[in-house]
Design an enzyme around this catalytic site. Sequence first.
Site, PDB file in Angstrom:
ATOM      1  N   ASN A  11      87.888 -20.977  32.134  1.00 44.44           N
ATOM      2  CA  ASN A  11      88.300 -20.499  30.810  1.00 44.44           C
ATOM      3  C   ASN A  11      87.157 -19.643  30.278  1.00 44.44           C
ATOM      4  OD1 ASN A  11      88.982 -20.117  28.163  1.00 44.44           O
ATOM      5  ND2 ASN A  11      88.960 -22.293  27.594  1.00 44.44           N
ATOM      6  N   TRP A  12      87.366 -18.339  30.281  1.00 36.88           N
ATOM      7  CA  TRP A  12      86.274 -17.436  29.903  1.00 36.88           C
ATOM      8  C   TRP A  12      86.105 -17.349  28.389  1.00 36.88           C
ATOM      9  CZ3 TRP A  12      87.222 -12.717  33.780  1.00 36.88           C
ATOM     10  CH2 TRP A  12      87.013 -13.173  35.086  1.00 36.88           C
ATOM     11  N   LYS A  13      86.997 -17.962  27.648  1.00 34.90           N
ATOM     12  CA  LYS A  13      86.923 -17.989  26.174  1.00 34.90           C
ATOM     13  C   LYS A  13      86.698 -16.567  25.639  1.00 34.90           C
ATOM     14  CE  LYS A  13      85.564 -22.799  26.386  1.00 34.90           C
ATOM     15  NZ  LYS A  13      84.860 -23.931  25.796  1.00 34.90           N
ATOM     16  N   HIS A  98      94.205 -25.708  23.608  1.00 34.98           N
ATOM     17  CA  HIS A  98      92.775 -25.987  23.791  1.00 34.98           C
ATOM     18  C   HIS A  98      92.209 -26.537  22.487  1.00 34.98           C
ATOM     19  CE1 HIS A  98      88.505 -25.362  24.454  1.00 34.98           C
ATOM     20  NE2 HIS A  98      88.786 -25.336  25.735  1.00 34.98           N
ATOM     21  N   GLU A 100      89.624 -25.887  20.948  1.00 35.32           N
ATOM     22  CA  GLU A 100      89.126 -24.852  20.023  1.00 35.32           C
ATOM     23  C   GLU A 100      90.279 -24.223  19.255  1.00 35.32           C
ATOM     24  OE1 GLU A 100      86.900 -22.771  23.023  1.00 35.32           O
ATOM     25  OE2 GLU A 100      85.487 -24.448  23.098  1.00 35.32           O
ATOM     26  N   GLU A 170      90.158 -32.781  28.001  1.00 35.36           N
ATOM     27  CA  GLU A 170      88.857 -32.231  27.639  1.00 35.36           C
ATOM     28  C   GLU A 170      88.342 -32.971  26.406  1.00 35.36           C
ATOM     29  OE1 GLU A 170      88.370 -27.939  29.190  1.00 35.36           O
ATOM     30  OE2 GLU A 170      89.448 -27.808  27.303  1.00 35.36           O
ATOM     31  N   GLY A 176      80.965 -27.655  25.991  1.00 31.54           N
ATOM     32  CA  GLY A 176      79.865 -26.766  25.638  1.00 31.54           C
ATOM     33  C   GLY A 176      78.623 -27.495  25.167  1.00 31.54           C
ATOM     34  N   SER A 216      81.816 -29.441  30.100  1.00 34.37           N
ATOM     35  CA  SER A 216      80.511 -29.364  30.774  1.00 34.37           C
ATOM     36  C   SER A 216      80.591 -29.680  32.266  1.00 34.37           C
ATOM     37  CB  SER A 216      79.476 -30.261  30.075  1.00 34.37           C
ATOM     38  OG  SER A 216      79.272 -29.817  28.746  1.00 34.37           O
ATOM     39  N   GLY A 237      84.408 -24.018  31.287  1.00 33.53           N
ATOM     40  CA  GLY A 237      84.012 -22.946  30.384  1.00 33.53           C
ATOM     41  C   GLY A 237      82.759 -22.253  30.892  1.00 33.53           C
ATOM     42  N   GLY A 238      81.607 -22.660  30.357  1.00 33.31           N
ATOM     43  CA  GLY A 238      80.333 -21.978  30.629  1.00 33.31           C
ATOM     44  C   GLY A 238      80.068 -21.680  32.098  1.00 33.31           C
TER      45      GLY A 238
HETATM   46  P1  13P Z   1      82.414 -26.020  28.968  1.00 36.74           P
HETATM   47  O1  13P Z   1      82.616 -26.126  30.453  1.00 36.74           O
HETATM   48  O2  13P Z   1      81.579 -24.843  28.554  1.00 36.74           O
HETATM   49  O3  13P Z   1      81.940 -27.317  28.373  1.00 36.74           O
HETATM   50  O4  13P Z   1      83.860 -25.743  28.326  1.00 36.74           O
HETATM   51  C1  13P Z   1      84.912 -26.561  28.669  1.00 36.74           C
HETATM   52  C2  13P Z   1      86.166 -25.961  28.159  1.00 36.74           C
HETATM   53  O5  13P Z   1      86.405 -25.930  26.975  1.00 36.74           O
HETATM   54  C3  13P Z   1      87.101 -25.381  29.144  1.00 36.74           C
HETATM   55  O6  13P Z   1      88.325 -25.087  28.561  1.00 36.74           O
END
Ligand code: 13P
Length: 256
Positions: A11-13, A98, A100, A170, A176, A216, A237-238
Site C-alpha cells: 500500500n503505497w499510500k 483502511h 486511515e 491491521e 507506521g 509494520s 506500507g513503509g
Molecule cells: P506500515 O507497514 O507502514 O506499518 O503500514 C501498514 C499499512 O497501513 C498497510 O496498509
Amino acid sequence: MADRHPLIAGNWKMNLTVDEAVDLAAKIRAGIAERTVGADVVVGPTDLCVEAVSRELKGTIVGVAGQNMHKERSGAYTGEVSGEMLRAAGANWVILGHSERRQYFGETDAGVAAKAVSALAAGLKPILCVGETLEERESGRTLEVVLGQVDGVLAGLPENELAGLTLAYEPVWAIGTGLTASNEQAQEVHGAIRNRLATNLGSAIAEKIRILYGGSVKPDNVAGLLALQDVDGALVGGASLDAESFLSLIPPLPST
Ligand code: 13P
C-alpha cells in the site's frame, strides 16, 4: 497459512509522483523476473499513478490496487473515483476501509460494505481492512471490535463472491509505528476472524478467504507472520516503498 496461496500487497499510500511510482514498479518488475514467486503480489499506488503503474507491470504477475473508491459508478461526487474508472485504468484490486480512511475520512463498516459490492460489480477484488485502536486493545475490546467490523464489511456481499474475498487485519497501533503485533497476538485475532467466518458463512468458505496481516511488516518479521496458521499474506506500507525490501517480503516457491 494452510493451503491458501499467500498474497503480498504493498500500500503505497499518499507517496510517489507518477515518475517515482513507475520507477518503483519497474524495479519490482525486474526483481520479480529474477526469482521464483510463491505468492500473489499486488501494489497499490495513488489513483493518479494507477494507469502508468499498470502499464509498467503489464504481462507480469503483479496486480495493481486502488487505495479507495466511491460506491457509485459516476456522477456529481467531486474529487472521487469509481471502481469502473480504476478498472479501466488497469487496476484489478482495491483496498477498502483502511484504518486511515476510517480515521481521517469517516469511513464506516456499512460504507465499506457498499463499496465492496460495487468493487466486485466493477471487476475489482476488494481487500477489506479491519483493526482495533490501541485504546480498544487496552480496554480488552480487540475481538469485539474486529469481529464487529468483519460482520459489518461483509454484510450484503453476493454469496458467490465470498470465497474469493481478502480481509486484512491491521491493528491501528501497529501501522507506521514500528510496533508489530506479536505472532501470538496476530494469530489470536486471525484465528478469531476465521472462526467468525466459519460460523457465519460455513467452514468451506472460511477456509478459502485470505486474511492478510498489516502493521509494520518488514523483511525481518515477515517469515514469522506468514508461518502462522491463519495469516495468509501481508498488507505492507513503509516497507513496500523500496523495491528491495518489498521484494524480500515475497516468499519463494516452496521447493518440491
Ligand atoms: P506500515 O507497514 O507502514 O506499518 O503500514 C501498514 C499499512 O497501513 C498497510 O496498509
